[in-house]
Design an enzyme around this catalytic site. Structure first.
Site, mmCIF file in Angstrom:
data_model
loop_
_atom_site.group_PDB
_atom_site.id
_atom_site.type_symbol
_atom_site.label_atom_id
_atom_site.label_comp_id
_atom_site.label_asym_id
_atom_site.label_seq_id
_atom_site.Cartn_x
_atom_site.Cartn_y
_atom_site.Cartn_z
ATOM 1 N N CYS A 3 7.778 -17.414 -16.154
ATOM 2 C CA CYS A 3 8.358 -17.302 -17.499
ATOM 3 C C CYS A 3 8.898 -15.886 -17.729
ATOM 4 O O CYS A 3 8.156 -14.902 -17.607
ATOM 5 C CB CYS A 3 7.312 -17.645 -18.551
ATOM 6 S SG CYS A 3 7.869 -17.291 -20.236
ATOM 7 N N CYS A 6 7.101 -13.958 -20.534
ATOM 8 C CA CYS A 6 5.778 -13.498 -20.096
ATOM 9 C C CYS A 6 5.922 -12.253 -19.217
ATOM 10 O O CYS A 6 5.118 -11.316 -19.315
ATOM 11 C CB CYS A 6 5.051 -14.597 -19.327
ATOM 12 S SG CYS A 6 4.299 -15.858 -20.388
ATOM 13 N N ASP A 29 17.953 -8.533 -27.816
ATOM 14 C CA ASP A 29 18.448 -9.638 -26.987
ATOM 15 C C ASP A 29 19.467 -9.089 -25.984
ATOM 16 O O ASP A 29 20.297 -8.237 -26.314
ATOM 17 C CB ASP A 29 19.103 -10.701 -27.874
ATOM 18 C CG ASP A 29 19.308 -12.019 -27.141
ATOM 19 O OD1 ASP A 29 18.683 -13.021 -27.548
ATOM 20 O OD2 ASP A 29 20.098 -12.050 -26.169
ATOM 21 N N HIS A 45 1.705 -17.311 -24.342
ATOM 22 C CA HIS A 45 2.783 -18.246 -23.995
ATOM 23 C C HIS A 45 2.593 -19.573 -24.726
ATOM 24 O O HIS A 45 1.722 -20.362 -24.366
ATOM 25 C CB HIS A 45 2.819 -18.483 -22.479
ATOM 26 C CG HIS A 45 3.895 -19.443 -22.061
ATOM 27 N ND1 HIS A 45 5.113 -19.025 -21.571
ATOM 28 C CD2 HIS A 45 3.951 -20.798 -22.091
ATOM 29 C CE1 HIS A 45 5.867 -20.085 -21.308
ATOM 30 N NE2 HIS A 45 5.172 -21.174 -21.617
ATOM 31 N N ASN A 85 15.242 -21.427 -32.263
ATOM 32 C CA ASN A 85 15.802 -22.572 -31.554
ATOM 33 C C ASN A 85 14.660 -23.324 -30.883
ATOM 34 O O ASN A 85 13.819 -22.704 -30.220
ATOM 35 C CB ASN A 85 16.816 -22.082 -30.509
ATOM 36 C CG ASN A 85 17.996 -21.372 -31.150
ATOM 37 O OD1 ASN A 85 18.419 -21.723 -32.244
ATOM 38 N ND2 ASN A 85 18.527 -20.367 -30.463
ATOM 39 N N GLY A 91 18.873 -25.903 -29.049
ATOM 40 C CA GLY A 91 19.536 -24.854 -28.278
ATOM 41 C C GLY A 91 18.593 -23.868 -27.622
ATOM 42 O O GLY A 91 19.001 -22.766 -27.249
ATOM 43 N N HIS A 96 9.556 -20.155 -24.113
ATOM 44 C CA HIS A 96 8.435 -19.325 -24.587
ATOM 45 C C HIS A 96 8.807 -18.980 -26.031
ATOM 46 O O HIS A 96 9.851 -18.352 -26.262
ATOM 47 C CB HIS A 96 8.311 -18.073 -23.700
ATOM 48 C CG HIS A 96 7.219 -17.108 -24.108
ATOM 49 N ND1 HIS A 96 6.347 -16.542 -23.181
ATOM 50 C CD2 HIS A 96 6.882 -16.594 -25.305
ATOM 51 C CE1 HIS A 96 5.520 -15.718 -23.818
ATOM 52 N NE2 HIS A 96 5.834 -15.725 -25.112
ATOM 53 N N HIS A 98 9.938 -17.834 -29.415
ATOM 54 C CA HIS A 98 10.510 -16.547 -29.825
ATOM 55 C C HIS A 98 11.333 -16.729 -31.089
ATOM 56 O O HIS A 98 11.881 -17.800 -31.337
ATOM 57 C CB HIS A 98 11.367 -15.934 -28.709
ATOM 58 C CG HIS A 98 12.437 -16.852 -28.210
ATOM 59 N ND1 HIS A 98 12.178 -17.883 -27.338
ATOM 60 C CD2 HIS A 98 13.762 -16.909 -28.469
ATOM 61 C CE1 HIS A 98 13.295 -18.532 -27.069
ATOM 62 N NE2 HIS A 98 14.280 -17.965 -27.746
ATOM 63 N N HIS A 100 14.515 -15.202 -33.145
ATOM 64 C CA HIS A 100 15.694 -14.338 -33.169
ATOM 65 C C HIS A 100 15.767 -13.676 -34.548
ATOM 66 O O HIS A 100 15.671 -14.372 -35.571
ATOM 67 C CB HIS A 100 16.980 -15.144 -32.975
ATOM 68 C CG HIS A 100 17.111 -15.817 -31.653
ATOM 69 N ND1 HIS A 100 17.868 -15.296 -30.622
ATOM 70 C CD2 HIS A 100 16.595 -16.976 -31.175
ATOM 71 C CE1 HIS A 100 17.818 -16.114 -29.578
ATOM 72 N NE2 HIS A 100 17.056 -17.145 -29.887
HETATM 73 P P1 5GP Z 1 17.063 -19.247 -26.895
HETATM 74 O O1 5GP Z 1 18.374 -19.665 -26.293
HETATM 75 O O2 5GP Z 1 15.899 -19.808 -26.102
HETATM 76 O O3 5GP Z 1 16.927 -19.496 -28.352
HETATM 77 O O4 5GP Z 1 17.018 -17.671 -26.775
HETATM 78 C C1 5GP Z 1 16.803 -17.000 -25.568
HETATM 79 C C2 5GP Z 1 17.418 -15.658 -25.698
HETATM 80 O O5 5GP Z 1 16.874 -14.817 -24.701
HETATM 81 C C3 5GP Z 1 18.933 -15.639 -25.512
HETATM 82 O O6 5GP Z 1 19.564 -15.160 -26.694
HETATM 83 C C4 5GP Z 1 19.142 -14.704 -24.319
HETATM 84 O O7 5GP Z 1 20.264 -13.873 -24.478
HETATM 85 C C5 5GP Z 1 17.851 -13.910 -24.273
HETATM 86 N N1 5GP Z 1 17.438 -13.470 -22.958
HETATM 87 C C6 5GP Z 1 17.358 -14.222 -21.827
HETATM 88 N N2 5GP Z 1 16.896 -13.489 -20.802
HETATM 89 C C7 5GP Z 1 16.668 -12.236 -21.294
HETATM 90 C C8 5GP Z 1 16.177 -11.030 -20.704
HETATM 91 O O8 5GP Z 1 15.856 -10.946 -19.516
HETATM 92 N N3 5GP Z 1 16.072 -9.946 -21.513
HETATM 93 C C9 5GP Z 1 16.413 -10.003 -22.843
HETATM 94 N N4 5GP Z 1 16.283 -8.882 -23.553
HETATM 95 N N5 5GP Z 1 16.867 -11.128 -23.433
HETATM 96 C C10 5GP Z 1 16.994 -12.228 -22.671
HETATM 97 ZN ZN ZN Z 2 5.925 -17.209 -21.272
#
Ligand code: 5GP
Ligand code: ZN
Length: 112
Positions: A3, A6, A29, A45, A85, A91, A96, A98, A100
């Site tokens: 992950c 993680c 991000d 997690h 999301n 989306g 894991h 999170h 935004h």
């Molecule tokens: P989701 O699409 O699951 O709502 O959001 C995942 C977010 O994680 C995306 O906006 C993506 O840009 C961000 N993200 C993915 N990998 C990494 C990373 O390695 N470092 C950082 N800082 N953000 C990441």
């Molecule tokens: Zn995780």
């Protein structure tokens, strides 16, 4: 454990933490959608919003972290948006939990 969040929590993948306590981290991000775009991530997690046990205090801890992040980032006064999301139609790309936190520009509605 593969992950990615993680690994960021464990500091095996670098991120510039804007906030950290014993339960939560927050960092920018990698693909920002606004001038300010932070991810607020519980250290434990949980795969998504629905995977959190009912007796967990994680949402209180995330709320406290978001309060501190938006104040530190200087977007508490102008406003911001919090997005979680969830699963495929929501989306979610990283499984894991999170949050935004987006700010620094006017947010349109409805979202895409
Ligand atoms: P989701 O699409 O699951 O709502 O959001 C995942 C977010 O994680 C995306 O906006 C993506 O840009 C961000 N993200 C993915 N990998 C990494 C990373 O390695 N470092 C950082 N800082 N953000 C990441
Ligand atoms: Zn995780």
């Amino acid at each position: 454990m593969s992950c990615i969040f993680c690994q960021i929590v464990d500091k095996r993948i670098p991120a510039n933490f804007i906030y950290e306590d014993d339960a939560v981290v927050a960092f920018p991000d990698i693909n920002p959608q606004a001038p300010h775009h932070y991810l607020v991530v519980p250290k434990v997690h949980y795969e998504n919003l629905l995977a959190v046990p009912k007796d967990s205090d994680v949402f209180n801890r995330v709320y406290s972290a978001i309060d501190q992040v938006v104040n530190k980032a200087g977007i508490a006064e102008t406003g911001f948006r919090v997005v979680v999301n969830t699963k495929d139609d929501g989306g979610q790309t990283v499984p894991h939990l999170h949050f935004h936190v987006l700010g620094g520009r006017f947010m349109t509605w409805p979202p895409g």
